[in-house]
Design an enzyme around this catalytic site. Structure first.
Site, PDB file in Angstrom:
ATOM      1  N   GLN A 194      45.894  85.989  26.705  1.00  0.00           N
ATOM      2  CA  GLN A 194      44.949  84.932  27.064  1.00  0.00           C
ATOM      3  C   GLN A 194      44.078  85.379  28.231  1.00  0.00           C
ATOM      4  OE1 GLN A 194      48.546  81.859  26.608  1.00  0.00           O
ATOM      5  NE2 GLN A 194      46.757  80.854  27.482  1.00  0.00           N
ATOM      6  N   PHE A 225      49.743  79.337  23.942  1.00  0.00           N
ATOM      7  CA  PHE A 225      50.345  78.133  24.537  1.00  0.00           C
ATOM      8  C   PHE A 225      50.698  78.318  26.006  1.00  0.00           C
ATOM      9  CE2 PHE A 225      51.569  78.200  19.963  1.00  0.00           C
ATOM     10  CZ  PHE A 225      50.728  77.186  19.540  1.00  0.00           C
ATOM     11  N   GLU A 229      49.280  83.842  29.170  1.00  0.00           N
ATOM     12  CA  GLU A 229      48.306  83.754  30.265  1.00  0.00           C
ATOM     13  C   GLU A 229      48.589  84.851  31.281  1.00  0.00           C
ATOM     14  OE1 GLU A 229      47.644  79.818  31.920  1.00  0.00           O
ATOM     15  OE2 GLU A 229      46.767  80.645  33.743  1.00  0.00           O
ATOM     16  N   ARG A 307      50.179  71.895  40.078  1.00  0.00           N
ATOM     17  CA  ARG A 307      49.721  70.913  39.083  1.00  0.00           C
ATOM     18  C   ARG A 307      50.743  69.775  38.909  1.00  0.00           C
ATOM     19  NH1 ARG A 307      45.613  70.047  35.308  1.00  0.00           N
ATOM     20  NH2 ARG A 307      44.483  71.977  35.561  1.00  0.00           N
ATOM     21  N   ARG A 339      51.457  74.898  28.035  1.00  0.00           N
ATOM     22  CA  ARG A 339      50.647  73.701  27.752  1.00  0.00           C
ATOM     23  C   ARG A 339      51.017  72.498  28.633  1.00  0.00           C
ATOM     24  NH1 ARG A 339      49.411  72.670  21.376  1.00  0.00           N
ATOM     25  NH2 ARG A 339      47.294  71.964  21.593  1.00  0.00           N
ATOM     26  N   THR A 437      43.102  74.352  38.833  1.00  0.00           N
ATOM     27  CA  THR A 437      43.265  73.735  40.156  1.00  0.00           C
ATOM     28  C   THR A 437      42.875  74.709  41.263  1.00  0.00           C
ATOM     29  OG1 THR A 437      45.593  74.381  40.228  1.00  0.00           O
ATOM     30  CG2 THR A 437      45.079  72.203  39.320  1.00  0.00           C
ATOM     31  N   GLU A 709      45.415  70.563  26.226  1.00  0.00           N
ATOM     32  CA  GLU A 709      46.714  70.231  26.812  1.00  0.00           C
ATOM     33  C   GLU A 709      47.037  68.741  26.902  1.00  0.00           C
ATOM     34  OE1 GLU A 709      45.581  72.769  30.216  1.00  0.00           O
ATOM     35  OE2 GLU A 709      47.699  73.303  30.230  1.00  0.00           O
TER      36      GLU A 709
HETATM   37  N1  MTE Z   1      46.228  75.539  20.117  1.00  0.00           N
HETATM   38  C1  MTE Z   1      46.685  76.540  19.330  1.00  0.00           C
HETATM   39  N2  MTE Z   1      46.552  76.423  18.006  1.00  0.00           N
HETATM   40  N3  MTE Z   1      47.271  77.654  19.857  1.00  0.00           N
HETATM   41  C2  MTE Z   1      47.446  77.797  21.216  1.00  0.00           C
HETATM   42  O1  MTE Z   1      47.989  78.797  21.672  1.00  0.00           O
HETATM   43  N4  MTE Z   1      47.142  76.768  23.445  1.00  0.00           N
HETATM   44  C3  MTE Z   1      47.002  75.513  24.178  1.00  0.00           C
HETATM   45  C4  MTE Z   1      45.811  74.718  23.648  1.00  0.00           C
HETATM   46  N5  MTE Z   1      45.860  74.636  22.219  1.00  0.00           N
HETATM   47  C5  MTE Z   1      46.991  76.740  22.072  1.00  0.00           C
HETATM   48  C6  MTE Z   1      46.352  75.632  21.459  1.00  0.00           C
HETATM   49  C7  MTE Z   1      46.832  75.699  25.593  1.00  0.00           C
HETATM   50  S1  MTE Z   1      48.192  75.961  26.538  1.00  0.00           S
HETATM   51  C8  MTE Z   1      45.611  75.634  26.196  1.00  0.00           C
HETATM   52  S2  MTE Z   1      45.446  75.762  27.861  1.00  0.00           S
HETATM   53  C9  MTE Z   1      44.384  75.437  25.431  1.00  0.00           C
HETATM   54  O2  MTE Z   1      44.625  75.398  24.033  1.00  0.00           O
HETATM   55  C10 MTE Z   1      43.427  76.585  25.744  1.00  0.00           C
HETATM   56  O3  MTE Z   1      42.293  76.562  24.993  1.00  0.00           O
HETATM   57  P1  MTE Z   1      41.009  75.673  25.383  1.00  0.00           P
HETATM   58  O4  MTE Z   1      40.806  75.871  26.840  1.00  0.00           O
HETATM   59  O5  MTE Z   1      39.972  76.239  24.534  1.00  0.00           O
HETATM   60  O6  MTE Z   1      41.393  74.259  25.063  1.00  0.00           O
HETATM   61  N1  LUZ Z   2      46.344  78.054  34.656  1.00  0.00           N
HETATM   62  C1  LUZ Z   2      45.922  78.236  35.906  1.00  0.00           C
HETATM   63  C2  LUZ Z   2      46.425  76.833  34.124  1.00  0.00           C
HETATM   64  O1  LUZ Z   2      45.887  79.373  36.368  1.00  0.00           O
HETATM   65  N2  LUZ Z   2      45.531  77.180  36.632  1.00  0.00           N
HETATM   66  C3  LUZ Z   2      45.580  75.925  36.173  1.00  0.00           C
HETATM   67  O2  LUZ Z   2      45.223  74.979  36.855  1.00  0.00           O
HETATM   68  C4  LUZ Z   2      46.054  75.725  34.863  1.00  0.00           C
HETATM   69  N3  LUZ Z   2      46.153  74.500  34.352  1.00  0.00           N
HETATM   70  C5  LUZ Z   2      46.622  74.330  33.126  1.00  0.00           C
HETATM   71  C6  LUZ Z   2      46.997  75.437  32.406  1.00  0.00           C
HETATM   72  N4  LUZ Z   2      46.890  76.675  32.899  1.00  0.00           N
HETATM   73 MO1  MOS Z   3      47.424  76.754  28.765  1.00  0.00          MO
HETATM   74  S1  MOS Z   3      49.247  76.413  29.643  1.00  0.00           S
HETATM   75  O1  MOS Z   3      46.545  76.616  30.191  1.00  0.00           O
HETATM   76  O2  MOS Z   3      47.528  78.398  28.512  1.00  0.00           O
END
Ligand code: MTE
Ligand code: LUZ
Ligand code: MOS
Length: 753
Positions: A194, A225, A229, A307, A339, A437, A709
């Site tokens: 990610q 998910f 990251e 958070r 998430r 954040t 999320e």
């Molecule tokens: N949806 C799918 N299908 N697969 C994923 O890995 N990750 C989730 C969410 N939805 C995820 C998902 C998480 S943890 C986050 S932070 C957001 O997607 C990130 O993507 P966005 O910022 O485009 O919403």
């Molecule tokens: N990652 C991060 C995150 O580095 N900072 C954030 O605030 C955050 N919030 C949600 C999911 N990932």
């Molecule tokens: Mo989502 S926990 O911010 O990858």
């Protein structure tokens, strides 16, 4: 445009989409396999690689001694070696990398590695770590008003303990990377991450070379998910290390067992709360101490902890608040983003506090919830004044649209008529802040090429991981240029095209990258309009584009998009643009713990009903009804998919997914036979998600709010719905806040005296 399907759907169902392990590898690509610590804590007295290294086909086994740069992958705090040196801190900690000509040879070699570890005391629990003063960093406290004074004025005060367990990400595609040597000591790495920039930076540090020598490419992920990251970096760094030293391509894909054992999960939390209310059910004081089980190194724990504090009062306004979070160091794999990122753990505690207060006072939980919903201009503990607040709107819409009264009455009637089955209902409001954040992370860039034949290539910092961000990016470009989607290609996420990216996380990816993309497309469009105006001899303000054609004052001209682009090329107009976007207005002062950290909040309200089989302890969800604040959704199908997926994950976390480590720090739930995740039958057949009618928010891309999320936290309602059913069966049941609420726990609660 709104109905456009996920652009990957065709490739996915035909098995044609490419993931790391699908890349056609170069000749003589070698296989990497990680040797990890068999003990949770101890001094490494001896590591004997000789038998393993002697096997034919083993090219080399790398340890920390081979690292030319710094043996360090800690992102926030430099406390995590890539390969263990003299001490091991968790079962699964990488100690060596075996590189061999095949996977099976590497596996044989791994079994022959001998290690002597002098064991040290093992800590697996957060409060246990706190009692031994084992912390990752110093605790953080958010406060508002004065809780000490406020508690004196309360008519009711209640305290209790709360536990929420971890959660396995279980992305379909396990962690992995593929590195190939390029010229002059450069390396190209394809990673399932990610955070492409995080990987690039990590590799540069490990190798002791500049970031410019490392190109990281991400095609897409089979799910992240949050698990990729920060924790995609070690595997990419290990392949890069071997590639750099051997000058050979190296691939490393974790098998499921290794992935489950070696990687961190959602943070388990042990917490205490104290809640104080007036006779009128106003919560006027709330205190909570959160003990976060951070694992053996910081990873993202400090940010996750932060958070938790931001969301400790969920959708409620409380005048006097004091919340503290302790990141506790244990001998588990470093826990990481998942998430919701600490938000769910925080929200569960205040929902537990409200449930406890309601039960003790003898009112319904909804009465307390409703009395305390956040309103316009309320100030949160971290100083942000709430605007465009939709908490009450979403609550009232849910009650009205889904006829809560009728549902609740039906359940009461059912429960008086049935003995062996009991029903329960709960309402779960959510309020989730959108933005990293950590303010400096809120920026992104996009690079757009309009090719001379009128087709378009789009690069951004966004990583596609199933959330369909690429589809949203495509929509933005297609809409701005008024061209067909098949004229646009979403390129891979690549650090040489778009640099210094923040990870795809915090639900902010579409907002940040989408706003940058909109700027880039708009800049090219303006230049093209100038060319069109000259050509058609009209004023530029009169020119617009529709359906691949140029219009003058809403009348179709003789000029097509394709011709316009070709003419612009001849006129030597720039057909490429790179744009940058940084979220305006947000700020946060960590010395005061006050500021305005979020661009906006996402709201919603879920109503969940369940039936518990009181002989077996099993349960089903009869209905889940949600009013969700999408703003003005730019893609209703995709956004609905995100709500349903997040909901399923939230329900799984709250009800069935049970991570278990033994006292020695071994993962017991190390396969799908011992770790149950929701399937299609676990979630109600009757899911209804209705968009909240709102204006959307200017800070969101095309007023379409972040959706990744927030809906996970609707799942918290599942816990309380089950608990209410248990209470209906067993009036002497004493509320307990210990998630997940597995059938085993339900059964014990039903018959608790
Ligand atoms: N949806 C799918 N299908 N697969 C994923 O890995 N990750 C989730 C969410 N939805 C995820 C998902 C998480 S943890 C986050 S932070 C957001 O997607 C990130 O993507 P966005 O910022 O485009 O919403
Ligand atoms: N990652 C991060 C995150 O580095 N900072 C954030 O605030 C955050 N919030 C949600 C999911 N990932
Ligand atoms: Mo989502 S926990 O911010 O990858």
């Amino acid at each position: 445009m709104n109905s456009i399907k996920n652009i990957d759907s065709f490739g996915h169902v035909r098995g044609e989409s490419l993931f790391v392990d699908d890349i056609i590898v170069q000749q003589n690509t070698l296989c990497g396999l990680v040797y990890d610590s068999p003990k949770a804590h101890g001094i490494i007295k001896n590591l004997d690689l000789s038998k393993a290294a002697a096997i034919e086909g083993v090219i080399k086994i790398f340890t920390y001694k081979d690292i030319p740069g710094e043996n360090q992958i800690g992102g926030i705090i430099p406390d995590e070696p890539l390969l263990a040196e003299n001490e091991a801190h968790f079962v699964g900690q990488p100690i060596a990398l075996i590189v061999a000509t095949s996977d099976s040879i590497a596996k044989k070699a791994r079994a022959l590695i001998e290690i002597k570890i002098e064991e040290l005391p093992i800590i697996t629990g957060a409060k246990e770590a706190a009692s031994k003063k084992q912390f990752i960093n110093t605790p953080r406290t958010f406060s508002l008003g004065n809780t000490d004074n406020a508690f004196i004025e309360c008519d009711y005060v209640f305290e209790d303990e709360v536990f929420t367990n971890g959660q396995e990400h279980l992305y379909l595609e396990t962690q992995g990377a593929y590195a190939v040597p390029m010229e002059n000591g450069s390396i190209k790495v394809t990673s399932s991450t990610q955070g492409p920039t995080q990987v690039q930076k990590g590799i540069a540090k490990i190798l002791g070379i500049g970031m410019h020598r490392i190109e990281v490419d991400v095609i897409r992920l089979g799910g992240g998910f949050g698990g990729k990251e920060d924790q995609a970096t070690p595997w990419a760094a290990l392949t890069a290390l071997a590639t750099y030293l051997l000058k050979k391509p190296v691939k490393l894909i974790l098998n499921r067992h290794d992935d489950l054992r070696m990687t961190g999960k959602r943070h388990p939390y042990e917490s205490n709360f104290k809640i104080g209310l007036t006779k009128e059910l106003k919560i006027i004081a709330f205190e909570a101490d959160f003990y976060q089980n951070s694992g053996a190194a910081a990873d993202l724990s400090p940010a996750v902890a932060e958070r938790t504090l931001f969301h400790a009062t969920n959708s409620y306004f409380v005048k006097n608040v004091k919340t503290t979070v302790y990141s506790c160091k244990t001998n588990l794999p470093p826990n990481t983003a998942f998430r919701g990122f600490g938000g769910p753990q925080g929200m569960f505690v205040i929902e537990a506090a409200i449930a406890k207060a309601a039960s003790e006072i003898g009112v319904t939980t909804t009465q307390i919830q409703e009395t305390n919903l956040i309103q316009e201009n309320d100030e949160l503990a971290y100083g942000q004044l709430m605007t465009q607040t939709e908490a009450i709107n979403s609550w009232q819409s849910a009650f009205k649209k889904f006829n809560y009264k009728k549902l609740a009455t039906e359940i009461e009637v059912f429960n008086t008529k049935n003995k062996n089955f009991k029903k329960g209902i709960s309402v779960m409001p959510i309020c989730f802040g959108i933005s990293f954040t950590n303010t400096p992370m809120n920026h992104a860039r996009a690079l757009v090429h309009v090719y001379q034949d009128g087709t378009v290539g789009v690069s951004t910092g966004a990583v596609e991981m199933g959330q369909s961000v690429n589809t949203k990016m495509l929509q933005i470009a297609a809409q701005t240029f008024a061209i067909q989607p098949d004229k646009i290609k979403l390129e891979t996420t690549n650090t040489t095209r778009v640099a210094n990216t923040s990870p795809t996380a915090a639900s902010s990816t579409a907002d940040l990258n989408g706003k940058a993309l909109l700027k880039a497309c708009s800049a090219i469009l303006e230049r093209l309009k100038t060319v069109a105006a000259q050509e058609l001899k009209v004023r530029q303000e009169e020119v617009s584009l529709q359906n691949e054609w140029i219009y003058v004052n809403s009348k179709k001209s003789s000029l097509s998009w394709k011709e316009l682009v070709a003419n612009a090329m001849l006129a030597r107009v720039a057909l490429s643009e790179k744009s940058h976007y940084a979220t305006p207005k947000i700020h946060f002062d960590k010395t005061k713990e006050k500021g305005h950290p979020f661009a906006y909040h996402v709201y919603g309200t879920a109503i969940i009903t369940t039936t518990v089989d009181c002989t077996r302890g099993t349960y089903i969800f009869d209905s889940i009804k949600i009013i969700h604040d999408y703003g003005k959704s730019m893609n209703k199908g995709i956004d609905l998919g995100q709500v349903e997926g997040a909901l399923a994950q939230g329900i799984g976390w709250m009800t069935m997914e049970e991570i278990a480590y033994d006292k020695k720090g071994n993962l017991l739930s190390n396969a799908l036979s011992t770790y149950k995740i929701p399937d299609i039958f676990s979630i109600a057949e009757n899911i209804e998600v209705i968009p909240l009618e709102t204006e959307g928010n200017e800070m969101a891309i095309l007023k379409s709010k972040a959706v990744g999320e927030p809906p996970l936290m609707y799942g918290i309602g599942a816990y309380f719905a089950i608990q209410n059913a248990i209470k209906a069966y067993n009036p002497s049941y004493k509320l307990k806040f210990h998630a997940p609420m597995t059938p085993e726990k339900v059964l014990m609660s039903l018959y608790q005296k």
